[in-house]
Each structure stands twice: as C-alpha cells, then as structure tokens.
Design an enzyme around this catalytic site. Structure first.
Site, short mmCIF file in Angstrom:
data_model
loop_
_atom_site.label_atom_id
_atom_site.label_comp_id
_atom_site.label_asym_id
_atom_site.label_seq_id
_atom_site.Cartn_x
_atom_site.Cartn_y
_atom_site.Cartn_z
N VAL A 155 72.68 55.28 36.75
CA VAL A 155 72.40 54.28 37.78
C VAL A 155 71.03 54.54 38.43
O VAL A 155 70.23 53.63 38.60
CB VAL A 155 73.51 54.27 38.85
CG1 VAL A 155 73.18 53.29 39.96
CG2 VAL A 155 74.85 53.94 38.21
N ALA A 176 80.64 47.34 42.67
CA ALA A 176 79.25 47.56 42.23
C ALA A 176 78.31 46.61 42.98
O ALA A 176 78.22 46.68 44.20
CB ALA A 176 79.13 47.41 40.73
N THR A 219 74.34 59.88 43.72
CA THR A 219 75.17 60.92 43.11
C THR A 219 76.64 60.60 43.39
O THR A 219 76.95 59.62 44.07
CB THR A 219 74.89 62.31 43.73
OG1 THR A 219 75.43 62.32 45.06
CG2 THR A 219 73.40 62.60 43.79
N GLY A 254 79.47 53.69 29.90
CA GLY A 254 79.07 53.96 31.28
C GLY A 254 79.90 53.22 32.31
O GLY A 254 79.48 53.06 33.46
N VAL A 268 69.52 60.99 39.53
CA VAL A 268 68.78 60.12 38.60
C VAL A 268 69.52 60.07 37.27
O VAL A 268 68.94 60.19 36.20
CB VAL A 268 67.31 60.57 38.40
CG1 VAL A 268 66.52 60.24 39.63
CG2 VAL A 268 67.23 62.06 38.09
N LYS A 328 88.53 52.70 47.00
CA LYS A 328 87.88 51.42 47.26
C LYS A 328 88.69 50.56 48.23
O LYS A 328 88.13 49.98 49.15
CB LYS A 328 87.67 50.66 45.94
CG LYS A 328 86.58 51.28 45.08
CD LYS A 328 86.49 50.57 43.74
CE LYS A 328 85.43 51.24 42.86
NZ LYS A 328 85.44 50.72 41.51
N GLY A 376 79.01 49.07 35.80
CA GLY A 376 77.83 49.05 34.94
C GLY A 376 76.61 49.49 35.73
O GLY A 376 76.48 49.20 36.92
N LYS A 414 80.87 57.31 46.98
CA LYS A 414 81.96 56.80 47.81
C LYS A 414 82.55 57.86 48.74
O LYS A 414 83.38 57.55 49.58
CB LYS A 414 83.12 56.34 46.91
CG LYS A 414 82.87 55.06 46.18
CD LYS A 414 84.16 54.59 45.55
CE LYS A 414 84.19 54.56 44.06
NZ LYS A 414 83.09 54.42 43.21
#
Ligand code: ADP
Ligand code: ASP
Ligand code: MG
Length: 812
Positions: A473, A608, A552, A661, A470, A679, A794, A576
């Site tokens: 994001v 994102a 997380t 962020g 928490v 990625k 973001g 990821k």
C-alpha cells in the site's frame, strides 16, 4: 544613492556600481554613499576582539582585510594608477595595524576606540570606489562624511545633531557641483571632534541625511536583493519583492527586523516626502521597491512580515500593582536611565502584570536595575522580582490597511496555533499597522513561512508528509503522490512533499522533499530506523502542515499517535490498531485531535478507499443517529467465498487471495474474523457508542485446528487437511440456494460477526469479487438504509483512501 556591502564587495560588483553611476550621472547630479566592503566591518570587530583577548590570530584577520582590499584594487584600477592607489591603501592599512597592535598591548576596547577602528572600513571603500571611477575616466569627488555628519558622544550608536549636519551638507554641496560625489557611509564625528558611528547598518541613514539636506529628487538604496521583500528572503523561499509601500510600513518592517533598511533611514526623507527606492545592484533592471507617502494603493492588508531574534521577555507582576498609578512610569524610567531600548510592551487590563520585550544582551542589566528600583515593594511582597525569559523572538505582520480589515489577527494567530507555534505575548499598536507576537526562537522559520503562506500564498499550501511503512500500500501511495502532484498543485492548490520515509529497517529525510522517482534507493542508503528517531526528527524539522502517515499494521507505531497529535502533527492511518484497541486509547486520541485541532483520520480502516467513516461522520455531525448496521466488511473473505466452490480447494483460494494482496500479511487475521470485528467496532465507536472488542460476539467458521495453528504455514496445512469442513459449508449454502458471506452486524447495542448463508434477493447476495457493502439504518434512513458499496480491498484503493485522508487533513 547608497551602495551596500555586497554591492561594493568585489571588483566585479564595483564595476557594476561604476556602470550604474556612469549612466545616471549623465542626467543627474549624484551623491553616492558607500558601505565598507562586504564583511569588513565584521572582520574589523573580530580582529579587535582577538587582539584584546591576546590572541595572535588578530594578525590573520588583519591580513584577510588587507588582501581583500588589495585584490579589489588589482581587479579595478588600471596600471597607470594602481601603484599610487595601493600606496594610499597600504598607508591606511598601516594605521589600522598600529591600532590593532595597540589593542593587543592594552587589551581593552572602548566604544570610542571601536568607532575609530570601524571607520577604516568605509574610509577604505570610499577611496577605492572614487579611484575606480576616475580610473575609468569618470570624474568623481571624494568627500569624507566625518566632516559633514555631526553627532553626540554616544559611541557606536551616535545620535545625529540635525541642525549642524544639515548646514554642513548644504554648505558643502553649494560649493561643489561635481556630477558624482562619493562619501563613506556610517561614519561621523562628534561636536568635540571624536570619531563616531551611526550604528550597524548605518550607511543607509547617512544617505537619507544627505538626501534630506539637499532635498534630493529621490533616495536610492542599492543592495543585494531586488527590494524590500514580503519576508526575509533568506528564511522564506516564497517571499517576493513588495512593489510599493508607505514610509510608515517601511519603518515598521525595518524596526521589526527587515535588515534591508536601517530603521532610522526613513525619518529624514519622510518629512520632506522624498521618494525612496530599494534596488538590486546585481539586477538593476528589476523595479525594486518604491517607498512613498501612501505607497501605491494596494488592496493587500498585510504588506510584509518580519522578525527580530534574540529577544528576552521580562515580566513585572504582583498584587501590589493593581490600581496604583506610577508603576509603569517608574519601570520605564528605570529602563530609560539604563538606555535600554524596549521593543514591545503588553499590559493586561487587570494591571496585575506588565510584560516587555528587549534585546537579550540588555536583559541582565534590565533585571538588576528594575529589581533595585523596586527593592522596597519586592521586600514587602507587593511585587515579585522581575521574571526574565530568553530564547525568544518577535514576529510581526505589517500593513497600513490592516485597520480596515477585520479578522487579520484571528488569521495570524490561528495560522500560528495550527502549526504548534506557542505565542508568549502579543502587542498590537492602536494604529493597527503592526501586530507582533513573541514566540520561541526555534519556531521563527516555521512561523514566518506559516504567516507568509497564510497572507501571501493563500493560493498554494505546502504539505509536508512523513510516511512510515512502504509495503504494497505504501508503495502505491508514493506512486500516486508522485503522479498526482501536478494535478493537486494545479487544482487543489497544494504542494505535496514527502520529507521523511521509513520502513522497519531504514529511514531517510530530506527537508526539501525526497525525489520520489528514486525513493527506494534513497531509503536503502538511509539511517537505521527507530520510531522515536522518526518522531524526534519530525518534531525538530518543525515544518508547517506536517502529516504523519502510518501505512503499517504495527502496534508500536500506533501507540505513538498521541505524541504526534500533541505536537500538532496530523495523523493519517490505515493501521487499525489504535482505533480498535482499548476504548480508552481510541477516545484519548479523538480527544487530543479535538484539543490540538489536529486531524486524526483513518478512513481506510473500514472499506479501504470507500467513504464509509467520512459518510458516517457527516450523518452523526448533522444530528442523525445510527440504529443498526449490517455489512460485509472483508474484501478478502468476500473474494475467498466468491471464488470457492466444489471445483477448487479452500486452501488454494486463500493462497490466491494472499498473493493478490487482498488479505492482511497474516491471513489468519482475516479468516478468524478478527479483522471484521475490528472494523464493525470502529463503525460502532464512530457512531458514538462505547464498545470494546471483547463485547463483540465472534461466530468463526474455522476449525479448532486452524484457530490453534502456531504459524502461517501450520495454518495453511490445516486448511489442506480439513478441506471437508469447508466443502460442507459450501454444500449447505448451495442446497439452500444461498451465498456464503461473512457478515458484521450491529443492532440493539450489540455487535456480532460470522459466516451467514445469504438468500437470493438480499442486497448481499450478488456482492462480487472483493467488494464491501455497508448498510446504515439511522433515524433518517429508517426504512431504506443508506448503502455504500464498492471495492473494499486492494493496494490501489487503500492508497487512494489514504490520499483522500491526506487532502482532508490538509483542508482542516
Ligand atoms: P547592504 O549591505 O546592502 O546594506 P544588508 O545585508 O544590510 O545589505 O541588507 C540586505 C539583506 O537584508 C538581504 O540580503 C536579506 O538577507 C536581508 N533581509 C531581511 N529581511 C528582508 C526583507 N524583508 N526584504 C529584503 N531583504 C531582507
Ligand atoms: N559597514 C557598516 C555595517 O556593516 C554600515 C553599513 O554597511 O551600513 O554595519
Ligand atoms: Mg544594510
């Protein structure tokens, strides 16, 4: 009319009964059957059990029963009659006490004595109610049904002798025309004159017998719920009363556990086509359920869902059974001799095994009897000793109209399967009015709710979320869920609840859904977090449509996904690690997701909230083939190089990106290029190509001191110290009229990442702010690539990407 235990359970409720009777008796003649005061039948059995076990506590239980009745009398009967009524009650209670004392002395309780004992319940209640009426000035007769209902000698579960019973009832009511006659339910007498009872819940049956004998206009069953519900309202919150139902449907539902109606009740009224209604004593204006020959034509194929708990499944199998007639006859004869009721039978067409469901309390007796009966065959290894499994339950869906609809059983079993409810055996009658499945007892609540959702609430689906992480994001995701919930419910017909929340220190759960307005405070007061504890709790809550959301960047969390998928819990991750670690781990998770038909979604791993992976999946699934990929995949690096110039220090720009962020919690993961490598690796893998991180060529732009920095602070220091290195990169690009972009490429089976000088006119040149861009060159998009472009970093866009995955998972 019949009034059940709760309906006569307190002075207040009995007054309600009196008012209903008063109103109806103005234009009808009423025969009114009453149950024992709520809970008294159970208390009587409990007191007897204590007495037989030589526990003095039976006196306490007796005193409870006594107080309960005396309190009711005080709340009901006017002063004028109070003493007289109490005297009668105390006399009956005295007899009960003597019986219990006797049990204590001889410590034995036969079925015959049980019936004697149980008859006190209905005896007391019927007397009190008749006096309550008289004391309110309404005339009512009291007739002991033991003088009317004649049975065999099978104590506690006596069979009614219909001829004699009918004749008695007719004869009595021929001579007695009182507007109201009160009769105790459940209790009866054998031909030899012994007291008997009709089985637990049997007052309904008494009423039906009287209705049939008198050819009544209607049979009314008054209880504590507003009719027969689509499922047991105690287990399924969304259940609602069924407006109308056929006799056969009512029989099936009650046989399969809908306790609101005692199963034998329907038979006598069905034969004479007497309409039956189930109504709520506490809400008499509600329509309740009408039970008639056809029900009222209703398009719904499934009318209700019910279940029976405490089931044992017995299997008789062996090669010696195949093709030889007579095995099942012997099996079922043996069970019949033992008076064991069989609830469900299935036999595969191979005839290699017969499997049947019975109440668990009969299991041991059944096994003994069957093993003895097949002793020879077992000794010759033609068949195996009978196999007994317990801890099971039966769920059944019921409806006359199911036979006219295909796909009902498919829907039933896929709903159960999707929610990890293992089905042990299945039975569908040729009438197709009932499809039943044997499942684990622990899955009953989930199965009932799943089936109810599938057949009665297609409009709304309940999603149960478990969120871990928490931070930035996660916090946004919770805010979005909270504010979007009404829209999602209205437009997508999904009800989203967050059941569990966890950070690295604490975790909390609320089965009914956490209040998302105060989640921070609630989480702080939670228990100590643990990854296994979180998983175990989700499993034990065993809720349908469960989704685990990993917000997380933690490795240990990622290595639990396989266990979630195996338990049919969908996984949605922005983490990821799982998809970019060893290829074996990635492909195993994809395999599990397919095998268990449970979504594993990670759209936010790349770009994102941009629909990069989803689009790629659509291309591949429709037969396209990826030839090459060119992309700028780091929102943070793009932000950094867009803001970096000879007017600012590189160090300060990186700091700013972190504060906003846009970087990972550890900025080195972004600046080293490793995040981009991960990625492109995920995109390559999703294109159907096997690759590992080591296979990717990494062309970093950091200095060796920056790469070697031990801590984040050291790393920042090297940026300050080596500003010249970064300024040189900037100058070179400027002189060449280029922009610096950190680019990921895949072509000819190879992938690489690195900083490039991009000339003007190139699609990457004008990429602004923290945007990402991905260009797919495929068999179909060979000349002009398919381009996906937009904000690629973001908290808000990432949270909305997670949200989209949650909805995708729910639509699976
Ligand atoms: P009574 O004492 O009035 O005979 P019961 O307790 O025997 O009442 O039956 C009513 C109860 O049956 C309800 O309170 C409810 O908990 C339970 N029940 C189980 N399945 C159903 C169903 N499908 N519809 C309504 N009630 C049900
Ligand atoms: N009193 C009995 C029982 O509790 C019969 C009934 O209520 O229908 O089973
Ligand atoms: Mg009942």
């Amino acid at each position: 009319m019949k009034f059940g235990g709760t309906s006569v359970g307190s002075a207040k409720n009995i007054l309600q009964v009196v008012s209903i009777l008063k109103q109806l008796s103005e234009h009808s003649q009423l025969a009114v059957v009453v149950s024992a005061v709520g809970g008294v039948t159970d208390s009587l059995l409990k007191a007897a059990k204590l007495a037989v076990e030589k526990s003095q506590e039976y006196n306490d239980e007796f005193n409870n029963i006594k107080d309960k009745h005396l309190n009711i009398v005080d709340g009901l009967i006017s002063e004028q009659y109070n003493a007289m009524v109490k005297e009668v009650i105390l006399d009956k209670l005295d007899q009960l006490k003597q019986l219990l004392d006797g049990l204590y002395l001889i410590n034995e309780l036969s079925p015959k004595t049980t019936d004697k004992l149980l008859s006190f319940g209905e005896g007391l209640s019927s007397y009190i109610i008749s006096q309550a009426l008289n004391s309110s000035g309404i005339e009512a007769d009291l007739k002991n049904s033991q003088e009317l209902i004649v049975t065999d000698e099978q104590h506690t579960q006596a069979g009614v002798i219909l001829g004699l019973t009918n004749a008695n009832i007719k004869a009595y009511f021929k001579d007695n025309k009182s507007a109201i006659t009160i009769l105790p339910g459940f209790i009866s007498r054998s031909e030899k004159g012994e007291l008997t009872t009709l089985g637990r819940g049997g007052s309904d049956y008494t009423a039906a017998l009287i209705a049939a004998a008198l050819k009544a206009d209607e049979l009314q069953i008054w209880t504590d719920v507003s009719g027969m519900y689509t499922a047991n309202p105690k287990l399924v919150k969304q259940a609602r009363p069924i407006e109308s139902i056929s006799y056969q449907e009512a029989v099936e539902l009650s046989h399969f556990g809908a306790k609101v109606l005692y199963p034998p009740t329907v038979q006598p009224v069905l034969e004479l086509n007497i309409p039956m209604v189930i109504k709520n004593t506490m809400a008499p204006d509600e329509p309740g359920t009408l039970i008639t020959e056809t029900g009222i034509k209703n398009i719904r194929p499934v009318k209700g869902i019910s279940h029976i708990g405490d089931i044992a499944l017995l299997t008789l199998q062996g090669n010696g059974m195949v093709g030889i007639p007579g095995f099942s006859r012997r099996l079922f004869e043996t069970l019949a001799q033992e008076k064991i009721n069989i609830i469900l039978i299935t036999q595969a067409s191979s005839e290699h095994s017969i499997c049947f469901g019975i109440k668990v309390e009969d299991a041991e007796r059944a096994k003994k009897a069957v093993d003895i009966s097949f002793e020879n065959e077992i000794a010759l290894h033609k068949i195996d000793p009978i196999l007994v499994e317990t801890g099971l339950a039966i769920v059944a869906i019921v409806g006359d109209n199911m036979k006219n609809h295909q796909g009902i059983s498919g829907r039933m079993f896929s709903a159960l399967g999707r929610n990890n409810v293992n089905v042990r055996a299945i039975a569908q009658g040729a009438s197709e009015r009932n499809i039943s499945a044997v499942i684990d007892e622990k899955d009953v609540r989930k199965a009932l709710n799943t089936l109810h959702e599938s057949f009665f609430e297609v409009e709304t689906k309940q999603l149960n979320l478990f969120i871990t992480g928490v931070g930035n994001v996660g916090e946004r995701l919770i805010e979005q869920i909270n504010s979007q919930a009404p829209f999602v419910k209205e437009r997508l017909k999904m009800k989203i609840r967050v059941i569990g929340l966890s950070n690295s220190r604490k975790m909390v759960f609320d089965k009914k859904g956490l209040d998302l307005n105060h989640w921070k405070r609630t989480l702080e007061s939670g228990e100590v977090a643990s990854l296994d504890g979180f998983l175990d709790m989700i499993k034990s809550l065993n809720l349908r449509n469960s989704i685990f959301v990993d917000v997380t960047a933690n490795e240990d969390v990622a290595y639990k996904y396989d266990q979630y998928l195996r338990a049919n819990i969908a996984v949605v991750a922005c983490n990821k690690i799982a998809c970019s670690s060893d290829f074996g781990i990635y492909s195993e998770l994809k395999r599990l997701s397919r095998k268990y038909n449970t979504p594993f979604l990670f759209e936010t791993n790349v770009g994102a909230g941009l629909p990069v992976i989803d689009t790629l999946n659509h291309l591949i699934n429709s037969g396209d083939e990826v030839h090459s990929i060119k992309a700028v995949l780091s929102g943070s690096l793009n932000f950094i190089f867009n803001n970096f110039s000879d007017q600012v220090r590189f160090h300060d720009v990186v700091r700013l990106a972190q504060e906003e962020g846009y970087t990972e919690p550890d900025p080195r993961i972004d600046l080293s290029g490793i995040d981009v490598a991960r990625k492109i690796l995920i995109l390559v893998r999703e294109s159907g190509i096997e690759m590992n991180l080591d296979d990717i060529e990494m062309d970093g732009f950091l200095t060796s001191a920056a790469t070697g920095a031990k801590t984040v602070n050291d790393f920042y220091q090297t940026l300050k110290d080596e500003e010249g290195h970064y300024q040189a990169l900037y100058r070179s690009a400027k002189e060449n009229n280029c922009q610096l972009k950190f680019v990921a490429e895949f072509a000819d089976g190879k992938a690489k990442v690195g900083l490039q000088e991009i000339p003007s006119g190139h699609p990457f040149y004008n990429l602004e702010g923290k945007d990402n861009i991905v260009m797919f060159y495929t068999a179909r998009y060979s000349e002009q690539p398919m381009i996906i472009k937009g904000a690629g970093a973001g908290a808000d866009v990432t949270a909305s990407g997670l949200f989209a995955d949650i909805i995708r998972a729910a639509n699976n």
